[in-house]
Design a protein around this motif. Structure first.
Motif, PDB file in Angstrom:
ATOM      1  N   TRP A  52      57.872 -11.618   4.008  1.00  0.00           N
ATOM      2  CA  TRP A  52      57.613 -11.780   5.435  1.00  0.00           C
ATOM      3  C   TRP A  52      57.305 -13.219   5.813  1.00  0.00           C
ATOM      4  O   TRP A  52      57.459 -13.603   6.970  1.00  0.00           O
ATOM      5  CB  TRP A  52      56.457 -10.877   5.862  1.00  0.00           C
ATOM      6  CG  TRP A  52      55.120 -11.215   5.257  1.00  0.00           C
ATOM      7  CD1 TRP A  52      54.627 -10.799   4.057  1.00  0.00           C
ATOM      8  CD2 TRP A  52      54.103 -12.039   5.832  1.00  0.00           C
ATOM      9  NE1 TRP A  52      53.384 -11.311   3.836  1.00  0.00           N
ATOM     10  CE2 TRP A  52      53.012 -12.075   4.915  1.00  0.00           C
ATOM     11  CE3 TRP A  52      53.976 -12.760   7.028  1.00  0.00           C
ATOM     12  CZ2 TRP A  52      51.847 -12.785   5.167  1.00  0.00           C
ATOM     13  CZ3 TRP A  52      52.811 -13.463   7.271  1.00  0.00           C
ATOM     14  CH2 TRP A  52      51.768 -13.469   6.341  1.00  0.00           C
ATOM     15  N   ASN A  55      61.124 -15.083   4.710  1.00  0.00           N
ATOM     16  CA  ASN A  55      62.338 -14.289   4.492  1.00  0.00           C
ATOM     17  C   ASN A  55      62.977 -14.556   3.126  1.00  0.00           C
ATOM     18  O   ASN A  55      64.192 -14.392   2.959  1.00  0.00           O
ATOM     19  CB  ASN A  55      63.366 -14.528   5.596  1.00  0.00           C
ATOM     20  CG  ASN A  55      63.081 -13.709   6.835  1.00  0.00           C
ATOM     21  OD1 ASN A  55      62.200 -12.854   6.849  1.00  0.00           O
ATOM     22  ND2 ASN A  55      63.816 -13.979   7.884  1.00  0.00           N
ATOM     23  N   THR A  57      64.076 -13.820  -0.660  1.00  0.00           N
ATOM     24  CA  THR A  57      64.589 -12.583  -1.242  1.00  0.00           C
ATOM     25  C   THR A  57      64.587 -12.648  -2.764  1.00  0.00           C
ATOM     26  O   THR A  57      64.609 -13.729  -3.359  1.00  0.00           O
ATOM     27  CB  THR A  57      66.020 -12.284  -0.753  1.00  0.00           C
ATOM     28  OG1 THR A  57      66.845 -13.428  -1.016  1.00  0.00           O
ATOM     29  CG2 THR A  57      66.040 -11.938   0.724  1.00  0.00           C
ATOM     30  N   ARG A  71      66.086  -8.459   7.360  1.00  0.00           N
ATOM     31  CA  ARG A  71      65.054  -7.781   8.129  1.00  0.00           C
ATOM     32  C   ARG A  71      65.124  -8.228   9.572  1.00  0.00           C
ATOM     33  O   ARG A  71      65.496  -9.362   9.865  1.00  0.00           O
ATOM     34  CB  ARG A  71      63.670  -8.049   7.532  1.00  0.00           C
ATOM     35  CG  ARG A  71      63.261  -9.505   7.510  1.00  0.00           C
ATOM     36  CD  ARG A  71      62.001  -9.710   6.663  1.00  0.00           C
ATOM     37  NE  ARG A  71      60.849  -9.044   7.279  1.00  0.00           N
ATOM     38  CZ  ARG A  71      59.768  -8.682   6.593  1.00  0.00           C
ATOM     39  NH1 ARG A  71      59.700  -8.890   5.291  1.00  0.00           N
ATOM     40  NH2 ARG A  71      58.757  -8.112   7.213  1.00  0.00           N
ATOM     41  N   ASP A  73      62.342  -8.131  12.362  1.00  0.00           N
ATOM     42  CA  ASP A  73      60.956  -7.787  12.668  1.00  0.00           C
ATOM     43  C   ASP A  73      60.783  -7.281  14.101  1.00  0.00           C
ATOM     44  O   ASP A  73      59.876  -6.491  14.381  1.00  0.00           O
ATOM     45  CB  ASP A  73      60.057  -8.987  12.412  1.00  0.00           C
ATOM     46  CG  ASP A  73      59.930  -9.303  10.924  1.00  0.00           C
ATOM     47  OD1 ASP A  73      59.415 -10.390  10.586  1.00  0.00           O
ATOM     48  OD2 ASP A  73      60.364  -8.465  10.099  1.00  0.00           O
ATOM     49  N   MET A  78      64.843  -2.946   8.347  1.00  0.00           N
ATOM     50  CA  MET A  78      65.334  -3.707   7.210  1.00  0.00           C
ATOM     51  C   MET A  78      66.686  -3.107   6.837  1.00  0.00           C
ATOM     52  O   MET A  78      66.910  -1.907   7.058  1.00  0.00           O
ATOM     53  CB  MET A  78      64.365  -3.590   6.034  1.00  0.00           C
ATOM     54  CG  MET A  78      64.857  -4.223   4.748  1.00  0.00           C
ATOM     55  SD  MET A  78      63.699  -4.045   3.368  1.00  0.00           S
ATOM     56  CE  MET A  78      63.668  -2.280   3.127  1.00  0.00           C
ATOM     57  N   CYS A  95      63.806   2.800   0.607  1.00  0.00           N
ATOM     58  CA  CYS A  95      63.145   1.605   1.129  1.00  0.00           C
ATOM     59  C   CYS A  95      61.637   1.777   0.966  1.00  0.00           C
ATOM     60  O   CYS A  95      61.134   2.906   0.937  1.00  0.00           O
ATOM     61  CB  CYS A  95      63.519   1.352   2.571  1.00  0.00           C
ATOM     62  SG  CYS A  95      63.172   2.689   3.742  1.00  0.00           S
TER      63      CYS A  95
END
Length: 124
Positions: A52, A55, A57, A71, A73, A78, A95
């Protein structure tokens, strides 16, 4: 907190699928999110996660270069874009939400909230 996964299905090897996760009950803007999968007779395994803060990964080696997590927000969602799918990608995809950690985690123990799973089947 509820997570709802959707978008699974049947696809031929080499094809693409996009699965989504909608979260209700809390905002995802300050939590890490992840995808896991479980094939019949196998343990649940980490697929990827998205942070968050920036971002960032993380992906398991077997999907790097083929899968992309994103994602939104604002929509509290997602997604997992899966390209160049292989029969060994066949599994139920889950998820998950990690409410505490700042670093991206791969161990399911860190993910407190889970969706119900969506089946992805890749035919050869």
């Amino acid at each position: 907190v509820q997570l709802q996964a959707s978008g699974g299905g049947l696809v031929q090897a080499g094809g693409s699928l996009r699965v989504s996760c909608t979260v209700s009950g809390r905002t995802i803007s300050s939590v890490n999110m992840g995808w896991f999968r479980q094939a019949p007779g196998k343990e649940r395994e980490f697929v990827g996660a998205i942070g968050w803060i920036d971002n960032s990964t993380s992906y398991t080696d077997s999907v790097k270069g083929r899968f992309t997590i994103s994602r939104d927000d604002k929509k509290n969602t997602m997604a997992l874009q899966m390209n160049s799918l292989k029969p060994e990608d066949t599994a139920v995809y889950y998820c998950a939400l990690d409410p505490l950690m700042i670093t991206l985690e791969t161990d399911p123990i860190h993910f407190k909230y889970w969706g119900q799973g969506t089946q992805v089947t890749v035919s050869s």
